[in-house]
Design a protein around this motif. Structure first.
Motif, PDB file in Angstrom:
ATOM      1  N   MET A  64       0.823  -1.206   0.000  1.00  0.00           N
ATOM      2  CA  MET A  64       0.000   0.000   0.000  1.00  0.00           C
ATOM      3  C   MET A  64       0.863   1.264   0.000  1.00  0.00           C
ATOM      4  N   VAL A  65       0.434   2.259  -0.774  1.00  0.00           N
ATOM      5  CA  VAL A  65       1.124   3.541  -0.822  1.00  0.00           C
ATOM      6  C   VAL A  65       0.116   4.644  -0.551  1.00  0.00           C
ATOM      7  N   ARG A  66       0.628   5.785  -0.101  1.00  0.00           N
ATOM      8  CA  ARG A  66      -0.241   6.923   0.182  1.00  0.00           C
ATOM      9  C   ARG A  66       0.100   8.094  -0.728  1.00  0.00           C
ATOM     10  N   ALA A  67      -0.945   8.768  -1.156  1.00  0.00           N
ATOM     11  CA  ALA A  67      -0.753  10.007  -1.909  1.00  0.00           C
ATOM     12  C   ALA A  67      -0.313  11.099  -0.948  1.00  0.00           C
ATOM     13  N   SER A  68       0.207  12.190  -1.490  1.00  0.00           N
ATOM     14  CA  SER A  68       0.635  13.303  -0.644  1.00  0.00           C
ATOM     15  C   SER A  68      -0.530  13.914   0.119  1.00  0.00           C
ATOM     16  N   CYS A  69      -1.756  13.702  -0.357  1.00  0.00           N
ATOM     17  CA  CYS A  69      -2.943  14.199   0.338  1.00  0.00           C
ATOM     18  C   CYS A  69      -3.406  13.241   1.431  1.00  0.00           C
ATOM     19  N   GLY A  70      -2.787  12.053   1.521  1.00  0.00           N
ATOM     20  CA  GLY A  70      -3.120  11.101   2.566  1.00  0.00           C
ATOM     21  C   GLY A  70      -3.939   9.912   2.101  1.00  0.00           C
ATOM     22  N   LEU A  71      -4.479   9.952   0.894  1.00  0.00           N
ATOM     23  CA  LEU A  71      -5.276   8.842   0.383  1.00  0.00           C
ATOM     24  C   LEU A  71      -4.411   7.599   0.209  1.00  0.00           C
ATOM     25  N   ALA A  72      -4.875   6.454   0.734  1.00  0.00           N
ATOM     26  CA  ALA A  72      -4.134   5.200   0.621  1.00  0.00           C
ATOM     27  C   ALA A  72      -4.645   4.405  -0.573  1.00  0.00           C
ATOM     28  N   ILE A  73      -3.725   3.831  -1.338  1.00  0.00           N
ATOM     29  CA  ILE A  73      -4.073   3.026  -2.504  1.00  0.00           C
ATOM     30  C   ILE A  73      -3.313   1.711  -2.445  1.00  0.00           C
ATOM     31  N   SER A  74      -4.030   0.629  -2.736  1.00  0.00           N
ATOM     32  CA  SER A  74      -3.401  -0.684  -2.819  1.00  0.00           C
ATOM     33  C   SER A  74      -3.187  -1.014  -4.294  1.00  0.00           C
ATOM     34  N   PRO A  75      -1.951  -1.129  -4.756  1.00  0.00           N
ATOM     35  CA  PRO A  75      -1.688  -1.406  -6.180  1.00  0.00           C
ATOM     36  C   PRO A  75      -2.334  -2.709  -6.643  1.00  0.00           C
ATOM     37  N   ASP A  76      -2.560  -2.803  -7.950  1.00  0.00           N
ATOM     38  CA  ASP A  76      -3.108  -4.018  -8.532  1.00  0.00           C
ATOM     39  C   ASP A  76      -2.127  -5.179  -8.464  1.00  0.00           C
ATOM     40  N   SER A  77      -0.830  -4.813  -8.507  1.00  0.00           N
ATOM     41  CA  SER A  77       0.181  -5.859  -8.643  1.00  0.00           C
ATOM     42  C   SER A  77       1.540  -5.353  -8.194  1.00  0.00           C
ATOM     43  N   GLU A  78       2.416  -6.281  -7.865  1.00  0.00           N
ATOM     44  CA  GLU A  78       3.827  -5.932  -7.745  1.00  0.00           C
ATOM     45  C   GLU A  78       4.346  -5.666  -9.157  1.00  0.00           C
ATOM     46  N   PRO A  79       5.515  -5.055  -9.311  1.00  0.00           N
ATOM     47  CA  PRO A  79       6.024  -4.745 -10.650  1.00  0.00           C
ATOM     48  C   PRO A  79       6.029  -5.960 -11.580  1.00  0.00           C
ATOM     49  N   LEU A  80       5.429  -5.791 -12.758  1.00  0.00           N
ATOM     50  CA  LEU A  80       5.316  -6.858 -13.743  1.00  0.00           C
ATOM     51  C   LEU A  80       6.501  -6.839 -14.712  1.00  0.00           C
ATOM     52  N   PRO A  81       6.722  -7.918 -15.456  1.00  0.00           N
ATOM     53  CA  PRO A  81       7.782  -7.921 -16.470  1.00  0.00           C
ATOM     54  C   PRO A  81       7.567  -6.791 -17.463  1.00  0.00           C
ATOM     55  N   PRO A  82       8.584  -5.995 -17.738  1.00  0.00           N
ATOM     56  CA  PRO A  82       8.431  -4.823 -18.617  1.00  0.00           C
ATOM     57  C   PRO A  82       7.854  -5.132 -19.988  1.00  0.00           C
ATOM     58  N   ALA A  83       8.058  -6.330 -20.498  1.00  0.00           N
ATOM     59  CA  ALA A  83       7.577  -6.665 -21.833  1.00  0.00           C
ATOM     60  C   ALA A  83       6.053  -6.627 -21.928  1.00  0.00           C
ATOM     61  N   ARG A  84       5.368  -6.552 -20.798  1.00  0.00           N
ATOM     62  CA  ARG A  84       3.910  -6.569 -20.814  1.00  0.00           C
ATOM     63  C   ARG A  84       3.305  -5.213 -21.146  1.00  0.00           C
ATOM     64  N   PHE A  85       4.104  -4.149 -21.201  1.00  0.00           N
ATOM     65  CA  PHE A  85       3.525  -2.859 -21.526  1.00  0.00           C
ATOM     66  C   PHE A  85       4.395  -2.089 -22.514  1.00  0.00           C
ATOM     67  N   ASP A  86       3.803  -1.022 -23.056  1.00  0.00           N
ATOM     68  CA  ASP A  86       4.478  -0.168 -24.049  1.00  0.00           C
ATOM     69  C   ASP A  86       5.248   0.964 -23.392  1.00  0.00           C
ATOM     70  N   TYR A  87       4.791   1.374 -22.210  1.00  0.00           N
ATOM     71  CA  TYR A  87       5.442   2.452 -21.457  1.00  0.00           C
ATOM     72  C   TYR A  87       5.355   2.122 -19.969  1.00  0.00           C
ATOM     73  N   LEU A  88       6.350   2.584 -19.229  1.00  0.00           N
ATOM     74  CA  LEU A  88       6.282   2.536 -17.775  1.00  0.00           C
ATOM     75  C   LEU A  88       6.264   3.977 -17.273  1.00  0.00           C
ATOM     76  N   ALA A  89       5.200   4.337 -16.566  1.00  0.00           N
ATOM     77  CA  ALA A  89       5.088   5.686 -15.993  1.00  0.00           C
ATOM     78  C   ALA A  89       5.389   5.626 -14.504  1.00  0.00           C
ATOM     79  N   VAL A  90       6.342   6.431 -14.072  1.00  0.00           N
ATOM     80  CA  VAL A  90       6.706   6.510 -12.662  1.00  0.00           C
ATOM     81  C   VAL A  90       6.006   7.726 -12.078  1.00  0.00           C
ATOM     82  N   VAL A  91       5.131   7.485 -11.098  1.00  0.00           N
ATOM     83  CA  VAL A  91       4.358   8.573 -10.501  1.00  0.00           C
ATOM     84  C   VAL A  91       5.010   8.963  -9.180  1.00  0.00           C
ATOM     85  N   GLY A  92       5.720  10.084  -9.184  1.00  0.00           N
ATOM     86  CA  GLY A  92       6.413  10.541  -7.990  1.00  0.00           C
ATOM     87  C   GLY A  92       5.575  11.527  -7.207  1.00  0.00           C
ATOM     88  N   GLY A  93       6.199  12.144  -6.217  1.00  0.00           N
ATOM     89  CA  GLY A  93       5.457  13.087  -5.399  1.00  0.00           C
ATOM     90  C   GLY A  93       6.348  13.877  -4.471  1.00  0.00           C
TER      91      GLY A  93
END
Length: 335
Positions: A64-93
């Motif tokens: 689980m990670v929290r946004a800077s506003c405090g909202l908690a989110i549970s990701p869908d998955s641990e990091p998947l093999p990169p070949a499964r997507f066209d782009y990887l977006a890193v959402v920082g804060g």
């Protein structure tokens, strides 16, 4: 809301024309994530039904990670093999000032880059990509508010803050906030076609998709009409340093020109010297603070880059014809 398992089953099932993995880090900025992912969602299906048909996305992280506003989110998955997507977006804060990051983040970003998957830095996610050593020789687009910190941490990486995002191919960097949907629309247009991008725009009740070069919102409205790119960049730096002004010579050095050249170009674009315009920005910022805060005038003077309240009051009276206290009182009375 789809169950995480169904999200994973839909993601990368071979149908989508655009597949994006989103790596969510602690203290991420919610606006950047929501704007980016909603543009994808509204383009992926018809009628806003959110099925991953034309676009696919998955939110990844380590617990689980929290946004800077405090909202908690549970990701869908641990990091998947990169070949499964066209782009990887890193959402920082808001952790961008930290000069270290978890080893697994660095390893995963390096693995993804080695696989030839383009990396997207959303908001301050660009800091994380740079910490992984993956921004050498690449220009980075940053939000103006974090530009100085990025330059201090990564002095060898060229950074700009005069546009909302920058696509250089294998690296795409975005100032975040309301620029995130524009970047998503840019990718939707490329992979799914302009019709899908327009569909997303209509659902978001937006009139137009902004180009990458659209300037970041600035405190000084007339700066948007400056045609000289160097003067516009100088004004951006001025706005970033209102509370701690730098010398004009140092500003010129940062821009790679002489003070005399910069003075000529400011005169041609703004009919003022750089010093005059810098002072004007600081006085006007002080005026804005007087109306929009209850802070002491001495505090506003310091935050506007003046050495003391007396200096601020002299300059303010010279520009507005009244003292800061009277200006504030008049604004309150007319509200």
């Amino acid at each position: 809301m789809p169950h995480p398992q169904s999200t994973l089953m839909a993601f990368g099932d071979g149908r989508q024309k655009l597949r994006i993995g989103l790596l969510l880090l602690d203290n991420f900025t919610l606006n950047a994530l929501s704007g980016f992912i909603d543009a994808l969602r509204l383009a992926a299906d018809t009628g806003g039904r959110s099925r991953q048909i034309d676009c696919g996305w998955v939110i990844m992280g380590k617990g689980m990670v929290r946004a800077s506003c405090g909202l908690a989110i549970s990701p869908d998955s641990e990091p998947l093999p990169p070949a499964r997507f066209d782009y990887l977006a890193v959402v920082g804060g808001n952790d961008y000032a930290e000069r270290v990051q978890p080893a697994w983040v660095t390893a995963y970003l390096q693995e993804t880059a080695a696989a030839g998957i383009p990396l997207i830095g959303l908001c301050t996610g660009t800091f994380n990509i740079a910490r992984a050593g993956l921004m050498q020789g690449v220009t980075a687009c940053l939000h103006w508010n974090v530009h100085q910190e990025f330059a201090a941490q990564f002095p060898k990486v060229r950074a700009i803050s005069d546009r909302i995002f920058l696509d250089t191919g294998n690296r795409i960097t975005c100032a975040g906030s309301t620029g995130a949907p524009d970047l998503a629309l840019h990718l939707i247009d490329r992979h799914c076609g302009p019709e899908r991008a327009q569909q997303s725009l209509r659902h978001m009740v937006l009139n137009d998709q902004r180009e990458a070069s659209y300037p970041q919102a600035q405190f000084s409205p007339e700066a948007r009409d400056i045609h000289d790119d160097l003067v516009r960049r100088a004004v951006v730096i001025m706005e970033q340093t209102l509370n701690d002004p730098i010398s004009i010579d140092r500003l010129a050095t940062r821009l790679g020109i002489s003070g005399r050249q910069m003075a000529r170009r400011f005169a041609a674009s703004l009919d003022q010297t750089p010093s005059q315009y810098y002072r004007f920005l600081r006085i006007r910022y002080g005026a804005w603070r007087l109306i929009h805060s209850t802070d002491l005038i001495s505090d506003i003077a310091a935050d506007s880059g003046f050495c003391d309240a007396s200096h601020f009051q002299r300059e303010f009276r010279g520009h507005y014809g009244v003292s800061p206290a009277k200006y504030r009182k008049g604004a309150i009375a007319s509200a």
